[in-house]
Enzyme design. Sequence first.
Site, PDB file in Angstrom:
ATOM      1  N   ILE A   1       0.812  -1.224   0.000  1.00  0.00           N
ATOM      2  CA  ILE A   1       0.000   0.000   0.000  1.00  0.00           C
ATOM      3  C   ILE A   1       0.838   1.262   0.000  1.00  0.00           C
ATOM      4  O   ILE A   1       0.323   2.363  -0.160  1.00  0.00           O
ATOM      5  CB  ILE A   1      -1.030   0.040   1.158  1.00  0.00           C
ATOM      6  CG1 ILE A   1      -0.335  -0.160   2.495  1.00  0.00           C
ATOM      7  CG2 ILE A   1      -2.122  -0.966   0.960  1.00  0.00           C
ATOM      8  CD1 ILE A   1      -1.267   0.092   3.662  1.00  0.00           C
ATOM      9  N   GLY A   2       2.116   1.137   0.190  1.00  0.00           N
ATOM     10  CA  GLY A   2       2.974   2.327   0.149  1.00  0.00           C
ATOM     11  C   GLY A   2       4.410   1.912  -0.082  1.00  0.00           C
ATOM     12  O   GLY A   2       4.832   0.854   0.369  1.00  0.00           O
TER      13      GLY A   2
ATOM     14  N   SER B   1      11.368   5.623   0.533  1.00  0.00           N
ATOM     15  CA  SER B   1      12.807   5.425   0.669  1.00  0.00           C
ATOM     16  C   SER B   1      13.119   4.427   1.783  1.00  0.00           C
ATOM     17  O   SER B   1      14.147   3.774   1.773  1.00  0.00           O
ATOM     18  CB  SER B   1      13.460   6.761   0.986  1.00  0.00           C
ATOM     19  OG  SER B   1      12.834   7.315   2.110  1.00  0.00           O
TER      20      SER B   1
ATOM     21  N   ARG C   1       8.849  -0.576   2.391  1.00  0.00           N
ATOM     22  CA  ARG C   1       7.457  -0.677   1.902  1.00  0.00           C
ATOM     23  C   ARG C   1       6.466  -0.718   3.062  1.00  0.00           C
ATOM     24  O   ARG C   1       6.808  -1.089   4.171  1.00  0.00           O
ATOM     25  CB  ARG C   1       7.289  -1.972   1.095  1.00  0.00           C
ATOM     26  CG  ARG C   1       8.254  -2.085  -0.058  1.00  0.00           C
ATOM     27  CD  ARG C   1       7.990  -3.330  -0.855  1.00  0.00           C
ATOM     28  NE  ARG C   1       8.212  -4.562  -0.080  1.00  0.00           N
ATOM     29  CZ  ARG C   1       8.019  -5.791  -0.564  1.00  0.00           C
ATOM     30  NH1 ARG C   1       7.572  -5.947  -1.794  1.00  0.00           N
ATOM     31  NH2 ARG C   1       8.244  -6.859   0.180  1.00  0.00           N
TER      32      ARG C   1
ATOM     33  N   LYS D   1       4.997  -2.325   8.168  1.00  0.00           N
ATOM     34  CA  LYS D   1       6.018  -1.476   7.545  1.00  0.00           C
ATOM     35  C   LYS D   1       7.315  -2.272   7.511  1.00  0.00           C
ATOM     36  O   LYS D   1       7.780  -2.748   8.552  1.00  0.00           O
ATOM     37  CB  LYS D   1       6.174  -0.189   8.365  1.00  0.00           C
ATOM     38  CG  LYS D   1       6.181   1.050   7.492  1.00  0.00           C
ATOM     39  CD  LYS D   1       6.097   2.305   8.297  1.00  0.00           C
ATOM     40  CE  LYS D   1       6.965   3.388   7.682  1.00  0.00           C
ATOM     41  NZ  LYS D   1       6.832   4.686   8.337  1.00  0.00           N
TER      42      LYS D   1
ATOM     43  N   ASP E   1       6.929  15.260  11.426  1.00  0.00           N
ATOM     44  CA  ASP E   1       6.505  15.106  10.031  1.00  0.00           C
ATOM     45  C   ASP E   1       4.985  15.051   9.943  1.00  0.00           C
ATOM     46  O   ASP E   1       4.406  14.177   9.288  1.00  0.00           O
ATOM     47  CB  ASP E   1       7.159  13.866   9.411  1.00  0.00           C
ATOM     48  CG  ASP E   1       7.200  13.960   7.877  1.00  0.00           C
ATOM     49  OD1 ASP E   1       7.024  15.078   7.341  1.00  0.00           O
ATOM     50  OD2 ASP E   1       7.400  12.921   7.226  1.00  0.00           O
TER      51      ASP E   1
HETATM   52  P1  ADP Z   1       6.830   6.925   4.920  1.00  0.00           P
HETATM   53  O1  ADP Z   1       7.941   7.058   5.876  1.00  0.00           O
HETATM   54  O2  ADP Z   1       7.225   6.347   3.605  1.00  0.00           O
HETATM   55  O3  ADP Z   1       6.079   8.191   4.692  1.00  0.00           O
HETATM   56  P2  ADP Z   1       4.348   5.883   6.142  1.00  0.00           P
HETATM   57  O4  ADP Z   1       4.297   5.287   7.511  1.00  0.00           O
HETATM   58  O5  ADP Z   1       3.757   7.222   5.974  1.00  0.00           O
HETATM   59  O6  ADP Z   1       5.875   5.846   5.619  1.00  0.00           O
HETATM   60  O7  ADP Z   1       3.649   4.852   5.167  1.00  0.00           O
HETATM   61  C1  ADP Z   1       3.673   4.994   3.757  1.00  0.00           C
HETATM   62  C2  ADP Z   1       2.271   4.866   3.189  1.00  0.00           C
HETATM   63  O8  ADP Z   1       1.688   3.617   3.574  1.00  0.00           O
HETATM   64  C3  ADP Z   1       1.295   5.913   3.710  1.00  0.00           C
HETATM   65  O9  ADP Z   1       1.345   7.111   2.982  1.00  0.00           O
HETATM   66  C4  ADP Z   1      -0.037   5.197   3.566  1.00  0.00           C
HETATM   67  O10 ADP Z   1      -0.499   5.281   2.249  1.00  0.00           O
HETATM   68  C5  ADP Z   1       0.320   3.766   3.882  1.00  0.00           C
HETATM   69  N1  ADP Z   1       0.116   3.491   5.319  1.00  0.00           N
HETATM   70  C6  ADP Z   1       1.057   3.528   6.272  1.00  0.00           C
HETATM   71  N2  ADP Z   1       0.542   3.204   7.480  1.00  0.00           N
HETATM   72  C7  ADP Z   1      -0.767   2.978   7.263  1.00  0.00           C
HETATM   73  C8  ADP Z   1      -1.854   2.579   8.136  1.00  0.00           C
HETATM   74  N3  ADP Z   1      -1.668   2.368   9.434  1.00  0.00           N
HETATM   75  N4  ADP Z   1      -3.075   2.409   7.579  1.00  0.00           N
HETATM   76  C9  ADP Z   1      -3.267   2.617   6.254  1.00  0.00           C
HETATM   77  N5  ADP Z   1      -2.294   2.981   5.395  1.00  0.00           N
HETATM   78  C10 ADP Z   1      -1.045   3.160   5.886  1.00  0.00           C
END
Ligand code: ADP
Length: 449
Positions: A10-11, A14, A17, A33, A127
């Site tokens: 889903i994401g 850097s 994933r 994560k 952030d």
């Molecule tokens: P980064 O450090 O890359 O910004 P994030 O924790 O923001 O990492 O996660 C990247 C992406 O994964 C988010 O922008 C979101 O789309 C998805 N994501 C992360 N955590 C969640 C969560 N708890 N529920 C739903 N989507 C999530």
Amino acid sequence: MENYKVLSIIGEGSFGRALLVCDLSNADKYVMKEIRLPKSSAAMKESRQEAILLAKMKHPNIVKFREAFEADDHLYIVMEYCDRGDLLETIKLQKGKLFPEHTVLRWFVQMCLAVQHVHEKRVLHRDIKSQNIFLTQRRSIKLGDFGSARVLSSPMAHACTYVGTPYYVPPEIWENLPYNNKSDIWSLGCVLYEMCTLKHPFQAGSWKNLILKICHGTYSPLPSQYSYELRSLIKQIFRQNPRQRPSVNTILKRRGLLKMVNLCASAQLDDNSDLKHEESASVIQNVTEQQEASSDAHESRFPVSGRRQWKKEATETVPDLLENASILTSSIGANRSEGGRVIKYGLNEKRKEWKKEAPETLLHILNNLDLCSAFQTYTIYRSKAPKDCLKGPLFNNIQAPDATDSREEDIEMDPERLASRSDDEDTDFEEDEVDPDWVSELQKVTDSQ
Ligand code: ADP
Ligand code: MG
């Protein structure tokens, strides 16, 4: 790892994933994560901070930590899945239709409650942005992504590094001043503004104008459908001097928000977890105290002479230099810029670092950076469309004049921004070094849950 089945990615960033997984024992969905662990032990500790700090947070408006483990040079953090995606997506889906004030206030109060919890634990998120704020099926807010968060303690501690997303970065960072909890408040203000206008408060066509806009605090006024309360809240949050910006406690004490704070607290009471009961009870107690104390919160302030003053560290600040600089142009950045403020890391390197160095160095680095990076969390990448350099996802061509050439009546200036003000609840705190033992630290946190 064998307890989970990966459903989708889903994401991707850097760090590695974000995977949507399901627990094989009960089919519940979680986000996992997956973070590549850097080779050096210091950088490894930093990566583990995200898991440790997320595990410490126990609040209905913060993404709930489940577990963390390491396998094959990766760190895995398993957390609650927020099935409505992030706030940025939700804003984009509006396609220009403004949110009702009630919705804005409800989400904002939930964000504030989350940030209050984070700050109470002497942690800075660093952030806060609509991409890191998630929504659940019940349209509740969950603050996430503690990848940039840092533990703080002593008010005298000095921050020497900063991470963040340029669009949401407060003026003190550009001005080479220390930062603290009030920097999170600025970013929170940017999100509040985005919810009201569906646009970024400070958007520009060049780095120069973006930074100048942030440092001058020039932004277009809110649409007229929003109340005086929201207008004045935004104005206070976008005060240039962090000491004059309200803390999250002060924001939650505002008369105009009290009703919503109560509503959110009782909605959380309706949810069934013990945690929520506990948190809501403390919120309600806070609210009662706040109501009693709020007869005039602004009167309980330190005398000006008793306040700690920000010291200017550099003789010339970034805005000073920018005033005299030619417009910075967009260019495709080098793979890695060393020695400057913004560093782009290769895939296998430690992610994200923003060193505090002389403004001249920053300007030099900015000149060589792809300006698309202004919307990223200090991760610089090459753009296929350099012309769209400073356009964040909410950028709107027609209504995004640069500060320097906007008509005055379109711009909301904050005349009070230089007036002296402090209040005793707005205690500032700054970054402190932390060096926890990862396994025992996490063990402690999860045992106490
Ligand atoms: P980064 O450090 O890359 O910004 P994030 O924790 O923001 O990492 O996660 C990247 C992406 O994964 C988010 O922008 C979101 O789309 C998805 N994501 C992360 N955590 C969640 C969560 N708890 N529920 C739903 N989507 C999530
Ligand atoms: Mg993120």
